[in-house]
Design an enzyme around this catalytic site. Sequence first.
Site, short mmCIF file in Angstrom:
data_model
loop_
_atom_site.label_atom_id
_atom_site.label_comp_id
_atom_site.label_asym_id
_atom_site.label_seq_id
_atom_site.Cartn_x
_atom_site.Cartn_y
_atom_site.Cartn_z
N TYR A 1 12.20 3.90 -6.52
CA TYR A 1 11.35 5.08 -6.52
C TYR A 1 12.09 6.27 -5.93
O TYR A 1 12.88 6.13 -5.01
CB TYR A 1 10.06 4.80 -5.73
CG TYR A 1 9.22 3.73 -6.39
CD1 TYR A 1 8.43 4.03 -7.49
CD2 TYR A 1 9.27 2.42 -5.95
CE1 TYR A 1 7.68 3.05 -8.12
CE2 TYR A 1 8.52 1.43 -6.56
CZ TYR A 1 7.72 1.75 -7.65
OH TYR A 1 7.00 0.78 -8.27
N TYR B 1 -4.87 5.57 -9.71
CA TYR B 1 -3.77 4.79 -10.28
C TYR B 1 -3.02 4.08 -9.16
O TYR B 1 -2.52 4.72 -8.23
CB TYR B 1 -2.81 5.69 -11.06
CG TYR B 1 -1.69 4.89 -11.69
CD1 TYR B 1 -1.96 4.04 -12.74
CD2 TYR B 1 -0.41 4.96 -11.19
CE1 TYR B 1 -0.95 3.27 -13.31
CE2 TYR B 1 0.61 4.20 -11.75
CZ TYR B 1 0.33 3.36 -12.81
OH TYR B 1 1.33 2.60 -13.35
N MET C 1 -0.01 2.63 -7.92
CA MET C 1 1.42 2.68 -8.24
C MET C 1 2.14 1.44 -7.75
O MET C 1 3.03 0.93 -8.44
CB MET C 1 2.03 3.94 -7.62
CG MET C 1 1.39 5.22 -8.14
SD MET C 1 2.06 6.72 -7.37
CE MET C 1 1.40 6.60 -5.70
N HIS D 1 -0.43 -0.86 -13.89
CA HIS D 1 0.41 -1.58 -14.85
C HIS D 1 1.04 -2.79 -14.15
O HIS D 1 1.41 -2.70 -12.98
CB HIS D 1 1.53 -0.68 -15.39
CG HIS D 1 1.02 0.40 -16.29
ND1 HIS D 1 0.68 1.64 -15.82
CD2 HIS D 1 0.79 0.40 -17.62
CE1 HIS D 1 0.27 2.38 -16.84
NE2 HIS D 1 0.32 1.66 -17.94
N ALA E 1 0.78 -11.88 -10.37
CA ALA E 1 0.05 -10.62 -10.21
C ALA E 1 -1.17 -10.58 -11.13
O ALA E 1 -2.25 -10.16 -10.72
CB ALA E 1 0.96 -9.43 -10.48
N PHE F 1 -3.88 -12.69 -9.67
CA PHE F 1 -4.42 -12.01 -8.50
C PHE F 1 -5.41 -10.92 -8.90
O PHE F 1 -6.54 -10.87 -8.40
CB PHE F 1 -3.28 -11.42 -7.66
CG PHE F 1 -3.73 -10.56 -6.52
CD1 PHE F 1 -4.19 -11.13 -5.34
CD2 PHE F 1 -3.68 -9.18 -6.62
CE1 PHE F 1 -4.62 -10.34 -4.28
CE2 PHE F 1 -4.10 -8.37 -5.56
CZ PHE F 1 -4.57 -8.96 -4.40
N TYR F 2 -5.00 -10.04 -9.80
CA TYR F 2 -5.88 -8.93 -10.19
C TYR F 2 -7.11 -9.42 -10.95
O TYR F 2 -8.22 -8.93 -10.71
CB TYR F 2 -5.11 -7.89 -10.99
CG TYR F 2 -4.13 -7.13 -10.14
CD1 TYR F 2 -4.56 -6.32 -9.10
CD2 TYR F 2 -2.75 -7.22 -10.35
CE1 TYR F 2 -3.68 -5.62 -8.29
CE2 TYR F 2 -1.85 -6.52 -9.56
CZ TYR F 2 -2.33 -5.73 -8.54
OH TYR F 2 -1.45 -5.05 -7.73
N LYS G 1 -8.57 -12.29 -10.64
CA LYS G 1 -9.42 -12.94 -9.62
C LYS G 1 -10.24 -11.91 -8.85
O LYS G 1 -11.35 -12.19 -8.40
CB LYS G 1 -8.54 -13.73 -8.65
CG LYS G 1 -9.27 -14.38 -7.51
CD LYS G 1 -8.30 -15.10 -6.59
CE LYS G 1 -9.00 -15.61 -5.35
NZ LYS G 1 -8.07 -16.25 -4.42
#
Length: 163
Positions: A22, A81, A83, A120, A128, A131-132, A134
């Site tokens: 980043y 969002y 990130m 994203h 991941a 996880f999301y 769930k």
Amino acid sequence: MVDAITLPKVRNLNSVLFPVRYSGAFYKGLLHPGQFSQLAQYNNISVGTIACRSQPLGFADCSFTTMFDYNSPVPDKFELYMMTLGVLAPYRRLGIGRLFLQNAVEFAFRDQNIVRIVLHVQIDNDDALRFYHKHGFSTLRIVPHYYKNIEPSDAYLLEYRLR
């Protein structure tokens, strides 16, 4: 919450957690009002971080077409969002990520103009995705070639509806 003192810790942690590098502008943006970013520490060790920004609704899925049209009305609906969200492997499954998500949802829910949280996920990141899902996120679609310098380059666009 991330501040000027903890920002270098977030930068170091992100370099370990994510394959993406980043920019300085990314980190500087974390300090702007209206952004949501947190750092988790355990025994003075940085173990996890989350960073979110508010943006016009539809921006994440490229359906926001009036962004550069100065004759368009100012948007009244927004999305948060996500990130980044990451936790070092030894500290996973301890509730840190869940707590980050809860805090992000609470932050977004307080703003009546934010209608969803989006993010994203790299298409091969099964952990991941589990996880999301769930935690109430749904997959909207695949975004081909979302990532520029990592493989696989495709990503899923996920959404958590607030309203």
